[in-house]
Enzyme design. Structure first.
Site, PDB file in Angstrom:
ATOM      1  CG  HIS A 118      -0.126   0.242   2.515  1.00 18.78           C
ATOM      2  ND1 HIS A 118       0.678  -0.731   3.078  1.00 18.78           N
ATOM      3  CD2 HIS A 118       0.014   1.337   3.303  1.00 18.78           C
ATOM      4  CE1 HIS A 118       1.262  -0.264   4.161  1.00 18.78           C
ATOM      5  NE2 HIS A 118       0.891   1.004   4.324  1.00 18.78           N
ATOM      6  CG  ASP A 120       1.686   5.317   4.716  1.00 16.38           C
ATOM      7  OD1 ASP A 120       1.234   4.159   4.822  1.00 16.38           O
ATOM      8  OD2 ASP A 120       2.795   5.669   5.148  1.00 16.38           O
ATOM      9  CG  HIS A 264       5.079   1.255   2.971  1.00 17.47           C
ATOM     10  ND1 HIS A 264       4.526   2.398   2.456  1.00 17.47           N
ATOM     11  CD2 HIS A 264       4.553   1.118   4.210  1.00 17.47           C
ATOM     12  CE1 HIS A 264       3.699   2.929   3.342  1.00 17.47           C
ATOM     13  NE2 HIS A 264       3.685   2.150   4.418  1.00 17.47           N
ATOM     14  NE  ARG A 279       2.483   6.385   9.200  1.00 17.26           N
ATOM     15  CZ  ARG A 279       1.386   5.752   8.785  1.00 17.26           C
ATOM     16  NH1 ARG A 279       1.435   4.506   8.398  1.00 17.26           N
ATOM     17  NH2 ARG A 279       0.239   6.379   8.744  1.00 17.26           N
TER      18      ARG A 279
HETATM   19  C1  SIN Z   1       3.148   1.431   7.706  1.00 22.19           C
HETATM   20  O1  SIN Z   1       3.315   2.631   7.790  1.00 22.19           O
HETATM   21  O2  SIN Z   1       2.446   0.951   6.830  1.00 22.19           O
HETATM   22  C2  SIN Z   1       3.874   0.506   8.683  1.00 22.19           C
HETATM   23  C3  SIN Z   1       5.217   0.156   8.180  1.00 22.19           C
HETATM   24  C4  SIN Z   1       5.956  -0.759   9.114  1.00 22.19           C
HETATM   25  O3  SIN Z   1       5.432  -1.106  10.193  1.00 22.19           O
HETATM   26  O4  SIN Z   1       7.068  -1.142   8.790  1.00 22.19           O
END
Ligand code: SIN
Length: 297
Positions: A118, A120, A264, A279
């Protein structure tokens, strides 16, 4: 791999790059990702350091900074060098800071954030510029919990010219409710139409802008055509390891990725062990269509 793919990979891998003077940049793969050393992100960056981090970001799309000791304010201050931060409604987050998304998993988890390919927040009208995840705890067992990042410029450039031309005429609806399927979704989730091929606002390079996490359908096509085409594009990321780098986290590692040209996938292969990070997301602009004549509904 066919020659469209090989040509595209070679163009990216062999593109000339100027040397860096204030930071060290070690590429993770020839096409995406780099580890940056020689910086303490808790300190203000000097002008040339910041300029070189900005250039490394545009060249590599994913930057890894290890062994950083940051409090929340320092994490946010580094992110704000790239733009204002996205604030979420308090009811959508775990904690009391609307700008900080807690990413955590442990033996009680039933799912983890980002466990599919996906990008973000692409359902937002103005999707984010990028995200910065600062991982404080990696799984106690000493392995697992890596994150994959895919280069969506390359995903576009690997396609044949007729396919690229066709995709540039299309848009897609991104729906914030998709990740909530099977759960009670909060009200007011965004749903937005974006071009299928966008132009990176800083480099002008084209990128494929679809992801299975949020992209619902292509309004110019029939439902079955739309599904078949989206499946092809989603599968490309999973099918072609050449598109991706794999970040192996260490405690106190910060990763900064460009949401305008990457996808990612967080790998949840460490149950029942724990992983914890925070994050922040940097606000971006409405995506530019690669085909400037494209009309959105
Ligand atoms: C995410 O922001 O999708 C999580 C990425 C992660 O936990 O490595």
């Amino acid at each position: 791999m066919d020659h469209f793919a090989l040509d595209a990979i070679e163009r990216i891998a062999a593109a000339p790059r100027a040397p860096y003077e204030t930071i060290e940049v070690a590429r993770l793969t020839p096409v995406i990702g780099a580890e940056i050393s020689g910086l303490d992100l808790a300190q203000p960056l000097l002008g040339q350091q910041l300029a070189e981090v900005r250039r490394a970001f545009l060249e590599n799309h994913v930057l890894v900074f290890r062994d950083q000791v940051l409090d929340v304010d320092q994490h946010k201050a580094f992110a704000r060098l790239f733009g204002p931060l996205r604030a979420l409604p308090l009811e959508d987050i775990d904690g009391d800071d609307p700008e900080l998304v807690v990413i955590k998993a442990n033996r009680h988890s039933k799912f983890v954030a980002g466990e599919t390919w996906h990008t973000d927040g692409t359902a937002d009208v103005a999707p984010s510029l990028g995200s910065m995840l600062y991982l404080k705890q990696t799984p106690e067992i000493g392995c697992g919990g890596d994150t994959l990042f895919a280069n969506m410029h390359l995903a576009y450039e690997m396609l044949s010219p007729p396919m690229r031309g066709f995709l540039e005429e299309l848009s897609a609806i991104h729906d914030g409710a998709i990740p909530w399927q099977g759960y009670e979704a909060p009200p007011g989730l965004p749903k937005t139409e974006h071009p299928l091929v966008i132009r990176h606002p800083q480099t002008g390079r084209k990128a494929l802008f679809v992801n299975s996490g949020f992209t619902a359908f292509i309004p110019q096509l029939s439902r079955s055509e739309s599904q078949a085409l989206l499946d092809l594009l989603f599968d490309q990321v999973a099918r072609e390891p050449i598109l991706s780098c794999r970040v192996r986290w260490t405690p106190n590692c910060l990763v900064f990725w460009d949401n305008r040209c990457t996808q990612h996938h967080a790998i949840w292969d460490y149950f029942p062990y724990s992983r914890y990070g925070e994050r922040v997301t940097i606000l971006g602009d409405r995506p530019l269509a690669a085909n400037e004549g494209l009309r959105l509904g």
